[in-house]
Scaffold this motif. Sequence first.
Motif, mmCIF file in Angstrom:
data_model
loop_
_atom_site.group_PDB
_atom_site.id
_atom_site.type_symbol
_atom_site.label_atom_id
_atom_site.label_comp_id
_atom_site.label_asym_id
_atom_site.label_seq_id
_atom_site.Cartn_x
_atom_site.Cartn_y
_atom_site.Cartn_z
ATOM 1 N N ILE A 1 -8.881 2.794 0.213
ATOM 2 C CA ILE A 1 -8.561 4.305 -0.130
ATOM 3 C C ILE A 1 -6.961 4.430 0.941
ATOM 4 O O ILE A 1 -6.722 4.182 1.812
ATOM 5 N N VAL A 2 -5.937 4.862 0.156
ATOM 6 C CA VAL A 2 -4.587 5.003 0.660
ATOM 7 C C VAL A 2 -4.473 6.556 0.865
ATOM 8 O O VAL A 2 -4.601 7.441 -0.231
ATOM 9 N N VAL A 3 -4.148 7.010 2.103
ATOM 10 C CA VAL A 3 -4.324 8.273 2.303
ATOM 11 C C VAL A 3 -2.914 9.020 2.698
ATOM 12 O O VAL A 3 -2.218 8.020 3.668
ATOM 13 N N HIS A 4 -2.517 9.872 2.182
ATOM 14 C CA HIS A 4 -1.038 10.501 2.312
ATOM 15 C C HIS A 4 -1.468 11.928 2.799
ATOM 16 O O HIS A 4 -1.772 12.802 2.224
ATOM 17 N N ALA B 1 -0.480 18.403 7.865
ATOM 18 C CA ALA B 1 -1.486 18.324 7.068
ATOM 19 C C ALA B 1 -2.739 17.924 8.032
ATOM 20 O O ALA B 1 -2.559 16.841 8.995
ATOM 21 N N ALA B 2 -3.829 18.111 7.598
ATOM 22 C CA ALA B 2 -5.212 17.614 8.315
ATOM 23 C C ALA B 2 -6.318 17.506 7.278
ATOM 24 O O ALA B 2 -6.294 18.320 6.297
ATOM 25 N N THR B 3 -7.212 16.543 7.495
ATOM 26 C CA THR B 3 -8.279 16.517 7.022
ATOM 27 C C THR B 3 -9.232 17.479 7.507
ATOM 28 O O THR B 3 -9.374 17.901 8.536
ATOM 29 N N ALA C 1 0.773 -1.201 0.089
ATOM 30 C CA ALA C 1 0.003 0.155 -0.018
ATOM 31 C C ALA C 1 0.766 1.482 -0.033
ATOM 32 O O ALA C 1 0.520 2.401 -0.525
ATOM 33 N N SER C 2 1.938 1.314 0.768
ATOM 34 C CA SER C 2 2.592 2.467 0.768
ATOM 35 C C SER C 2 3.251 3.229 -0.480
ATOM 36 O O SER C 2 3.178 4.242 -0.638
ATOM 37 N N PRO C 3 3.387 2.400 -1.544
ATOM 38 C CA PRO C 3 3.830 3.063 -2.796
ATOM 39 C C PRO C 3 2.854 3.664 -3.395
ATOM 40 O O PRO C 3 3.050 4.372 -4.424
ATOM 41 N N LEU C 4 1.578 3.306 -3.029
ATOM 42 C CA LEU C 4 0.412 3.893 -3.633
ATOM 43 C C LEU C 4 -0.194 5.065 -3.186
ATOM 44 O O LEU C 4 -0.964 5.633 -3.541
ATOM 45 N N ALA C 5 0.549 5.724 -2.002
ATOM 46 C CA ALA C 5 0.537 6.948 -1.510
ATOM 47 C C ALA C 5 0.667 8.180 -2.739
ATOM 48 O O ALA C 5 1.693 8.195 -3.250
ATOM 49 N N THR C 6 -0.333 9.079 -2.948
ATOM 50 C CA THR C 6 -0.169 10.098 -3.775
ATOM 51 C C THR C 6 -0.136 11.446 -3.123
ATOM 52 O O THR C 6 -0.594 11.587 -1.929
ATOM 53 N N ASP C 7 0.852 12.163 -3.935
ATOM 54 C CA ASP C 7 0.971 13.476 -3.175
ATOM 55 C C ASP C 7 -0.198 14.331 -3.489
ATOM 56 O O ASP C 7 -1.123 13.926 -4.284
ATOM 57 N N PRO C 8 -0.579 15.468 -2.410
ATOM 58 C CA PRO C 8 -1.895 16.306 -2.543
ATOM 59 C C PRO C 8 -1.811 16.747 -4.011
ATOM 60 O O PRO C 8 -1.012 17.267 -4.325
ATOM 61 N N ALA D 1 -5.263 19.326 0.949
ATOM 62 C CA ALA D 1 -4.260 19.332 2.142
ATOM 63 C C ALA D 1 -3.614 17.978 2.064
ATOM 64 O O ALA D 1 -2.367 17.825 2.579
ATOM 65 N N TYR D 2 -4.150 16.974 1.532
ATOM 66 C CA TYR D 2 -3.818 15.716 1.579
ATOM 67 C C TYR D 2 -3.898 14.855 0.361
ATOM 68 O O TYR D 2 -4.693 15.239 -0.314
#
Length: 159
Positions: A63-66, A71-73, A36-43, A48-49
């Motif tokens: 969903i993978v959240v970065h 940052a905050a949701t 999963a970690s490599p699937l993290a996308t930049d905002p 913000a994320y």
Amino acid sequence: MELSDCIERQFSGASQWSEASIEEALRGIPELRELASPLATDPEAGHAYGRNVVYADERIEAIVVHLPPGAATAVHDHGRSVGCAIVLEGRMTNETYRVEASGKARRIETATHEAGQWMRSPAGVVHRMRNDGAERLVSLHVYAPPLRGMRRYDAETER
């Protein structure tokens, strides 16, 4: 094997899910962090994320959240969905809120989740996730049914 294939396999059996059964299914995926970690996308610009839907069907959404440092949701709920998340990298600060009669959300609890820790999200929970650390925060979230009808809330100012 790809994360989407693992999720499809783990979630192929039941049609209804609870926070506990989602967690159990995710625990059955070997090397979850590595997948999963490599699937993290930049905002994206103006956000913000980063948020990457890695699997979705009529029953679940993954969903993978970065969250970059600082940052905050938004304060939000998940509509009628239940869910479970695992922190893959970094440290998550999760704030839980209660919606007041005014319609504003008041923070009632703050918890910290380290890499490898799980967080369950029952239907109706109002919360916000933050990254207070210096490193990126990456987490994997699975919701059932897929997220629909999410609401954002204004938070009351702390006194």
